[in-house]
Design a protein around this motif. Structure first.
Motif, short mmCIF file in Angstrom:
data_model
loop_
_atom_site.label_atom_id
_atom_site.label_comp_id
_atom_site.label_asym_id
_atom_site.label_seq_id
_atom_site.Cartn_x
_atom_site.Cartn_y
_atom_site.Cartn_z
N VAL A 38 43.53 -38.23 -30.46
CA VAL A 38 42.72 -37.04 -30.17
C VAL A 38 43.11 -36.48 -28.80
O VAL A 38 43.31 -35.26 -28.64
N ALA A 39 43.25 -37.36 -27.81
CA ALA A 39 43.60 -36.91 -26.46
C ALA A 39 44.95 -36.21 -26.46
O ALA A 39 45.13 -35.18 -25.80
N GLN A 40 45.88 -36.76 -27.23
CA GLN A 40 47.22 -36.16 -27.30
C GLN A 40 47.16 -34.78 -27.95
O GLN A 40 47.78 -33.82 -27.48
N VAL A 41 46.40 -34.69 -29.04
CA VAL A 41 46.29 -33.42 -29.76
C VAL A 41 45.57 -32.37 -28.89
O VAL A 41 46.01 -31.21 -28.80
N VAL A 42 44.48 -32.78 -28.24
CA VAL A 42 43.73 -31.84 -27.40
C VAL A 42 44.60 -31.38 -26.22
O VAL A 42 44.64 -30.18 -25.90
N LYS A 65 33.81 -31.75 -26.72
CA LYS A 65 33.17 -30.47 -27.08
C LYS A 65 32.99 -30.35 -28.59
O LYS A 65 32.19 -29.55 -29.07
N GLY A 66 33.79 -31.11 -29.33
CA GLY A 66 33.70 -31.05 -30.79
C GLY A 66 34.81 -31.88 -31.39
O GLY A 66 35.61 -32.48 -30.66
N ALA A 67 34.84 -31.91 -32.74
CA ALA A 67 35.91 -32.64 -33.42
C ALA A 67 37.05 -31.68 -33.70
O ALA A 67 36.83 -30.49 -33.95
N VAL A 68 38.29 -32.20 -33.66
CA VAL A 68 39.44 -31.31 -33.86
C VAL A 68 40.14 -31.52 -35.20
O VAL A 68 40.83 -30.63 -35.68
N PHE A 69 39.99 -32.70 -35.82
CA PHE A 69 40.59 -32.90 -37.15
C PHE A 69 39.79 -33.97 -37.91
O PHE A 69 39.10 -34.79 -37.29
N PRO A 70 39.87 -33.97 -39.26
CA PRO A 70 38.99 -34.84 -40.06
C PRO A 70 39.09 -36.34 -39.73
O PRO A 70 38.07 -37.02 -39.65
#
Ligand SMILES: [Zn+2]
Length: 259
Positions: free
Chosen positions: A209-213, A133-138
């Motif tokens: 990313v998967a872990q953070v999301v 859906k979008g980016a979560v961190f740089p």
């Protein structure tokens, strides 16, 4: 310089390290471009964790892409074509069709397909689209680019390769560049890159990313960066430099004597 087969075998063993949780048994496969017309791809049934150069077979792109073009091509046609390339008890992975799409239309020189636990937890849930859906961190943008691709569950082999080719064409037309990560619902991840280090970086970052999301979803809603924030990171000179520096990092070497 093109990656060598010993480098690809080393990449395969590295990606399959038990502590990573990316593949078990004979899951996953890797391909590397051998020439403008061919690629090496891991044989079906061979374990990534034990890969040696003999596990990789050279297959031409043209007959694979022809199968995708033939609307009436069947699984039997695929088997017949793949049987021609079988040697020494090895047969190319059925996902060679999808690798051929990534190597040609996607412009990748190295492609790694894995089933990471943390990525598949989301891909096997009703929240899979939270990954794209979008980016979560740089750092996600630095390594994975501004956007990734998610495709629905499709029967692996011919049908899946056709869907990915159609989705990738759409992605290229819309955004002008191929995705570096392709998420397959209820299945796994394809990492596209120019080098072994590139696909290792993409797979590691997709897992983060998967872990953070997943973590964000357990707390509340995911707070995505705005399109302007994403564009800013994607185009900043220092971030572009950081990405090229990451790609120069040498692959971890192994001392088990295999190549
Ligand atoms: Zn798979």
């Amino acid at each position: 310089m093109d990656p060598t087969l010993p480098e690809i075998a080393a990449l395969s063993r590295d990606m399959a390290r038990e502590t990573r949780g990316w593949v078990i048994l004979a899951e996953g496969n890797i391909s590397v471009r051998a020439s403008a017309e061919t690629m090496f791809v891991k044989a079906s049934g061979q374990r990534m964790a034990h890969a040696v150069v003999e596990d990789f077979l050279e297959v031409p792109f043209a007959p694979l892409l022809d199968l995708l073009d033939q609307a009436d091509a069947s699984d039997d046609d695929v088997s017949e074509t793949f049987d021609c390339w079988s040697t020494g008890g090895h047969r190319p992975s059925v996902e060679s069709l999808l690798h051929a799409v990534c190597q040609t239309l996607g412009g990748a020189r190295v492609v790694a397909h894995t089933h990471p636990l943390v990525v598949n937890s989301l891909l096997c849930s009703d929240q899979a689209d939270a990954l794209v859906k979008g980016a979560v961190f740089p750092d996600q943008i630095v390594v994975l680019g501004p956007r990734q691709m998610l495709v629905p569950y499709v029967d692996p082999g011919l049908a899946l390769a056709r869907v990915v080719r159609a989705e990738m064409s759409r992605h290229l037309a819309l955004h002008g560049e191929a995705p570096r990560a392709i998420y397959l619902r209820n299945h796994g991840l394809f990492a596209l890159g120019d080098s072994p280090q590139d696909v290792l970086n993409v797979t590691e970052m997709a897992c983060k990313v998967a872990q953070v999301v997943s973590g964000a979803l357990t707390i509340g809603n995911v707070d995505y960066l705005t399109p302007a924030q994403v564009d800013r990171i994607h185009s900043r000179d220092d971030e572009v430099m950081r990405r090229s520096a990451l790609l120069r990092t040498p692959l971890p070497t192994h001392s088990d004597g295999r190549s």
